[in-house]
Design a protein around this motif. Structure first.
Motif, PDB file in Angstrom:
ATOM      1  N   HIS A  58     115.096  78.919  20.241  1.00 18.24           N
ATOM      2  CA  HIS A  58     114.072  78.934  21.286  1.00 18.24           C
ATOM      3  C   HIS A  58     112.743  78.516  20.683  1.00 18.24           C
ATOM      4  O   HIS A  58     112.345  78.989  19.612  1.00 18.24           O
ATOM      5  N   GLN A  59     112.048  77.642  21.370  1.00 20.40           N
ATOM      6  CA  GLN A  59     110.802  77.052  20.863  1.00 20.40           C
ATOM      7  C   GLN A  59     109.604  77.883  21.315  1.00 20.40           C
ATOM      8  O   GLN A  59     108.912  77.534  22.265  1.00 20.40           O
ATOM      9  N   ALA A  60     109.372  78.978  20.611  1.00 27.10           N
ATOM     10  CA  ALA A  60     108.295  79.883  21.000  1.00 27.10           C
ATOM     11  C   ALA A  60     107.040  79.691  20.162  1.00 27.10           C
ATOM     12  O   ALA A  60     105.924  79.605  20.696  1.00 27.10           O
ATOM     13  N   ASN A  61     107.208  79.634  18.854  1.00 28.69           N
ATOM     14  CA  ASN A  61     106.073  79.584  17.940  1.00 28.69           C
ATOM     15  C   ASN A  61     106.575  79.059  16.605  1.00 28.69           C
ATOM     16  O   ASN A  61     107.621  79.504  16.121  1.00 28.69           O
ATOM     17  N   VAL A  62     105.855  78.117  16.009  1.00 26.90           N
ATOM     18  CA  VAL A  62     106.331  77.520  14.761  1.00 26.90           C
ATOM     19  C   VAL A  62     106.429  78.549  13.645  1.00 26.90           C
ATOM     20  O   VAL A  62     107.268  78.431  12.737  1.00 26.90           O
ATOM     21  N   ARG A  63     105.615  79.588  13.706  1.00 30.52           N
ATOM     22  CA  ARG A  63     105.689  80.626  12.673  1.00 30.52           C
ATOM     23  C   ARG A  63     106.992  81.400  12.771  1.00 30.52           C
ATOM     24  O   ARG A  63     107.585  81.780  11.756  1.00 30.52           O
ATOM     25  N   ILE A  64     107.456  81.636  13.997  1.00 26.73           N
ATOM     26  CA  ILE A  64     108.748  82.296  14.176  1.00 26.73           C
ATOM     27  C   ILE A  64     109.864  81.406  13.633  1.00 26.73           C
ATOM     28  O   ILE A  64     110.769  81.875  12.926  1.00 26.73           O
ATOM     29  N   LEU A  65     109.818  80.121  13.936  1.00 28.86           N
ATOM     30  CA  LEU A  65     110.849  79.194  13.476  1.00 28.86           C
ATOM     31  C   LEU A  65     110.874  79.116  11.953  1.00 28.86           C
ATOM     32  O   LEU A  65     111.951  79.124  11.334  1.00 28.86           O
ATOM     33  N   ASN A  66     109.713  79.048  11.333  1.00 24.35           N
ATOM     34  CA  ASN A  66     109.651  78.965   9.874  1.00 24.35           C
ATOM     35  C   ASN A  66     110.153  80.242   9.214  1.00 24.35           C
ATOM     36  O   ASN A  66     110.902  80.190   8.226  1.00 24.35           O
ATOM     37  N   MET A  67     109.752  81.381   9.762  1.00 25.67           N
ATOM     38  CA  MET A  67     110.196  82.658   9.203  1.00 25.67           C
ATOM     39  C   MET A  67     111.693  82.837   9.364  1.00 25.67           C
ATOM     40  O   MET A  67     112.395  83.297   8.450  1.00 25.67           O
ATOM     41  N   LEU A  68     112.222  82.460  10.523  1.00 21.63           N
ATOM     42  CA  LEU A  68     113.654  82.574  10.765  1.00 21.63           C
ATOM     43  C   LEU A  68     114.437  81.699   9.785  1.00 21.63           C
ATOM     44  O   LEU A  68     115.445  82.141   9.223  1.00 21.63           O
ATOM     45  N   ALA A  69     113.977  80.480   9.576  1.00 17.13           N
ATOM     46  CA  ALA A  69     114.651  79.584   8.639  1.00 17.13           C
ATOM     47  C   ALA A  69     114.669  80.178   7.238  1.00 17.13           C
ATOM     48  O   ALA A  69     115.689  80.099   6.530  1.00 17.13           O
ATOM     49  N   ARG A  70     113.558  80.783   6.821  1.00 14.66           N
ATOM     50  CA  ARG A  70     113.509  81.401   5.492  1.00 14.66           C
ATOM     51  C   ARG A  70     114.479  82.557   5.378  1.00 14.66           C
ATOM     52  O   ARG A  70     115.193  82.704   4.373  1.00 14.66           O
ATOM     53  N   LYS A  71     114.519  83.408   6.397  1.00 12.26           N
ATOM     54  CA  LYS A  71     115.407  84.562   6.358  1.00 12.26           C
ATOM     55  C   LYS A  71     116.883  84.151   6.342  1.00 12.26           C
ATOM     56  O   LYS A  71     117.723  84.826   5.730  1.00 12.26           O
ATOM     57  N   LEU A  72     117.185  83.053   7.011  1.00 10.67           N
ATOM     58  CA  LEU A  72     118.569  82.577   7.065  1.00 10.67           C
ATOM     59  C   LEU A  72     118.898  81.652   5.903  1.00 10.67           C
ATOM     60  O   LEU A  72     120.046  81.227   5.759  1.00 10.67           O
ATOM     61  N   ASP A  73     117.895  81.322   5.096  1.00  2.00           N
ATOM     62  CA  ASP A  73     118.045  80.368   3.990  1.00  2.00           C
ATOM     63  C   ASP A  73     118.549  79.022   4.517  1.00  2.00           C
ATOM     64  O   ASP A  73     119.448  78.397   3.942  1.00  2.00           O
ATOM     65  N   VAL A  74     117.974  78.597   5.634  1.00  3.73           N
ATOM     66  CA  VAL A  74     118.302  77.316   6.249  1.00  3.73           C
ATOM     67  C   VAL A  74     117.126  76.365   6.023  1.00  3.73           C
ATOM     68  O   VAL A  74     115.973  76.723   6.266  1.00  3.73           O
ATOM     69  N   SER A  75     117.411  75.156   5.552  1.00  2.00           N
ATOM     70  CA  SER A  75     116.362  74.173   5.337  1.00  2.00           C
ATOM     71  C   SER A  75     115.678  73.837   6.654  1.00  2.00           C
ATOM     72  O   SER A  75     116.324  73.690   7.698  1.00  2.00           O
ATOM     73  N   LEU A  76     114.360  73.688   6.598  1.00  3.65           N
ATOM     74  CA  LEU A  76     113.618  73.310   7.801  1.00  3.65           C
ATOM     75  C   LEU A  76     114.056  71.943   8.312  1.00  3.65           C
ATOM     76  O   LEU A  76     113.867  71.629   9.494  1.00  3.65           O
ATOM     77  N   ASP A  77     114.652  71.144   7.444  1.00  2.00           N
ATOM     78  CA  ASP A  77     115.158  69.841   7.863  1.00  2.00           C
ATOM     79  C   ASP A  77     116.327  69.975   8.836  1.00  2.00           C
ATOM     80  O   ASP A  77     116.679  69.011   9.531  1.00  2.00           O
ATOM     81  N   LYS A  78     116.945  71.168   8.890  1.00  2.00           N
ATOM     82  CA  LYS A  78     118.079  71.406   9.780  1.00  2.00           C
ATOM     83  C   LYS A  78     117.682  72.162  11.040  1.00  2.00           C
ATOM     84  O   LYS A  78     118.536  72.531  11.837  1.00  2.00           O
ATOM     85  N   VAL A  79     116.386  72.398  11.219  1.00  2.00           N
ATOM     86  CA  VAL A  79     115.882  73.104  12.400  1.00  2.00           C
ATOM     87  C   VAL A  79     115.288  72.086  13.371  1.00  2.00           C
ATOM     88  O   VAL A  79     114.389  71.319  13.018  1.00  2.00           O
ATOM     89  N   VAL A  80     115.817  72.060  14.586  1.00  2.00           N
ATOM     90  CA  VAL A  80     115.293  71.152  15.612  1.00  2.00           C
ATOM     91  C   VAL A  80     114.028  71.773  16.203  1.00  2.00           C
ATOM     92  O   VAL A  80     114.062  72.890  16.722  1.00  2.00           O
ATOM     93  N   VAL A  81     112.931  71.042  16.121  1.00  2.00           N
ATOM     94  CA  VAL A  81     111.639  71.521  16.623  1.00  2.00           C
ATOM     95  C   VAL A  81     111.089  70.528  17.637  1.00  2.00           C
ATOM     96  O   VAL A  81     110.868  69.364  17.321  1.00  2.00           O
ATOM     97  N   THR A  82     110.880  70.984  18.845  1.00  2.00           N
ATOM     98  CA  THR A  82     110.220  70.181  19.885  1.00  2.00           C
ATOM     99  C   THR A  82     108.985  70.903  20.409  1.00  2.00           C
ATOM    100  O   THR A  82     108.335  70.438  21.343  1.00  2.00           O
ATOM    101  N   LEU A  83     108.697  72.031  19.817  1.00  2.00           N
ATOM    102  CA  LEU A  83     107.584  72.879  20.241  1.00  2.00           C
ATOM    103  C   LEU A  83     106.265  72.115  20.276  1.00  2.00           C
ATOM    104  O   LEU A  83     105.444  72.323  21.177  1.00  2.00           O
ATOM    105  N   ASP A  84     106.061  71.233  19.306  1.00  2.83           N
ATOM    106  CA  ASP A  84     104.802  70.508  19.236  1.00  2.83           C
ATOM    107  C   ASP A  84     104.581  69.625  20.456  1.00  2.83           C
ATOM    108  O   ASP A  84     103.448  69.431  20.903  1.00  2.83           O
ATOM    109  N   ARG A  85     105.679  69.116  21.058  1.00  7.61           N
ATOM    110  CA  ARG A  85     105.584  68.208  22.206  1.00  7.61           C
ATOM    111  C   ARG A  85     105.754  68.905  23.549  1.00  7.61           C
ATOM    112  O   ARG A  85     105.200  68.479  24.554  1.00  7.61           O
TER     113      ARG A  85
END
Length: 330
Positions: A256-283
Motif C-alpha cells: 500500500h502506497q501510504a508513505n515512503v518512510r513506511i515503505l523504506n522501513m518495511l523493506a529494511r525489516k524484511l531485508d528486501v532490496s528497495l529495487d524490488k519494491v514497487v513505488v508509485t506514491l510519488d506520482r
C-alpha cells in the motif's frame, strides 16, 4: 452456475485509470496558501515521498473511475464483460449508501447477472477483495471475477488540515481473476483490530437527512506508522510461510502506497532490496484501496513485473485492517 470445485485462481489481466487533473505539491501549496495554510514541495516530499496526485473533478464518481479501470483490465485479459460472474469493488468512497458501487460498475459495463458487491476495508480493501474473489473461485462459485480498488478520497478530505490533505489522491485499479489449473493466488491472509479504529477514521454519517459526526478523514500519523510497519512485516512473513516460500522467493513487493518512510522501513525489516519494491506514491499519492492495483498495473505495463514473477501485495488501513496476497503472475 454449477458449483463444481475449481483448483485455482490466476491473474488474467490488470488495468488502471487516473483522473486527468494532476496537482503537484507546488500547485497544492499555492492553493492552500489562499486558505492561510503554509506548506511546500520540500515539506511534503521529505515527510511523505509524494510529489503529485491526481484529483477528480467535482461530479466524477468512484464508479466512473472504477469502470474505466475495469474496461482496461478486461481488455488486457481478453475477457468480455458478459463473461464475468463476480464483481467486487473495494472502496471507502462509494457513490451512494446503496446500491453498491459494484452494481453501478456492472451496469456501466453492460453485465447482467454476475454477483456484485462492495468491500469496505479502507486501504486494505483491495487485498480483502482479492482474497474474497480467490475464495469464490476456489470454491467453484465463480469462474471469472473482476476485482477493483477505486477511490475519490478528495471528497472526504479536510482541505484545512495540512497533516492529511497533502497525502491523498484519486484513482482506480482493477484485476481480472480466472479459474485455472496452475495456482496464481498462492496464499492470502487478512486481519483487523477494531480497537484501533480511532487512529484512522472518517466517522461521519448521514442520519435523518443530516450529517452527523465528523465527515472528514482524521488520522494519528505516528500511530498509523508504528502499526503499519509492525503488522505488514508479520503479515509478509506469514503469507510466504503459508505458501511454502520465503521472502527470498518474492520478486516484487507491491505494498500500500501510504508513505515512503513506511515503505523504506518495511523493506529494511524484511531485508528486501528497495529495487524490488514497487513505488508509485510519488506520482499517485495515497489512493487508499486503489493504491495496490494501480502500482501492480504500472509495474506490469512498464515491464518490471513479468509472467512467472512472485508478487507480494499488501494493504494496511483504517479499521484497523491489514493483510497480504501472494501471487504468481500468469
Amino acid at each position: 452456475m454449477t458449483q463444481t470445485a475449481l483448483r485455482a485462481a490466476a491473474i488474467a489481466g490488470t488495468g488502471s485509470f487516473l483522473p486527468e487533473r494532476i496537482v503537484t505539491n507546488d500547485d497544492l501549496a499555492a492553493e492552500l496558501a489562499t486558505r492561510g495554510i503554509e506548506t511546500s514541495d520540500t515539506w511534503i516530499t521529505e515527510r511523505t515521498g509524494i510529489r503529485q496526485r491526481h484529483l477528480a473533478e467535482r461530479g466524477v464518481a468512484t464508479s466512473d473511475l472504477a469502470t474505466e479501470a475495469a474496461r482496461r483490465a478486461l481488455a488486457d485479459a481478453g475477457v468480455q464483460a458478459d463473461e464475468l460472474d463476480l464483481i467486487i469493488v473495494a472502496t471507502s468512497t462509494p457513490d451512494f449508501v446503496f446500491p453498491s458501487t459494484a452494481c453501478l460498475v456492472q451496469a456501466k459495463l453492460g453485465n447482467k447477472g454476475a454477483a456484485a458487491f462492495d468491500v469496505q476495508a479502507v486501504c486494505s480493501g483491495f487485498v480483502y477483495a482479492m482474497s474474497t474473489a480467490d475464495a469464490f473461485v476456489r470454491a467453484g462459485r465463480a469462474r471469472c471475477a473482476l476485482v477493483i480498488g477505486a477511490e475519490v478520497f478528495s471528497r472526504i478530505l479536510d482541505w484545512n488540515d495540512r497533516g492529511t490533505c497533502v497525502l491523498f489522491g484519486d484513482g482506480a485499479g482493477a484485476v481480472v481473476l480466472k479459474a485455472a489449473d496452475a495456482p496464481g493466488i498462492l496464499a492470502a491472509e487478512l486481519h483487523a483490530d477494531g480497537s484501533q479504529m480511532n487512529i484512522l477514521c472518517a466517522a461521519g454519517n448521514v442520519a435523518y437527512g443530516e450529517v452527523t459526526g465528523d465527515p472528514f478523514l482524521r488520522m494519528d500519523g505516528q500511530a498509523v506508522f508504528k502499526q503499519a510497519v509492525n503488522v505488514l512485516e508479520k503479515s509478509a512473513r506469514q503469507v510466504c510461510a503459508d505458501a511454502g516460500l520465503t521472502l527470498a522467493d518474492v520478486d516484487w513487493l507491491v505494498p500500500h502506497q501510504a508513505n515512503v518512510r513506511i515503505l523504506n522501513m518495511l523493506a529494511r525489516k524484511l531485508d528486501v532490496s528497495l529495487d524490488k519494491v514497487v513505488v508509485t506514491l510519488d506520482r499517485h499519492a495515497n489512493t487508499s484501496a486503489a493504491s495496490v492495483p494501480l502500482a501492480l498495473d504500472a509495474a506490469r505495463r512498464d515491464g518490471r513485473i513479468k509472467s512467472g514473477h512472485v508478487v507480494l501485495m499488501q494493504g494496511v488501513g483504517g479499521g484497523f485492517t491489514w493483510g497480504s496476497v501472494l501471487a504468481r503472475m500468469s
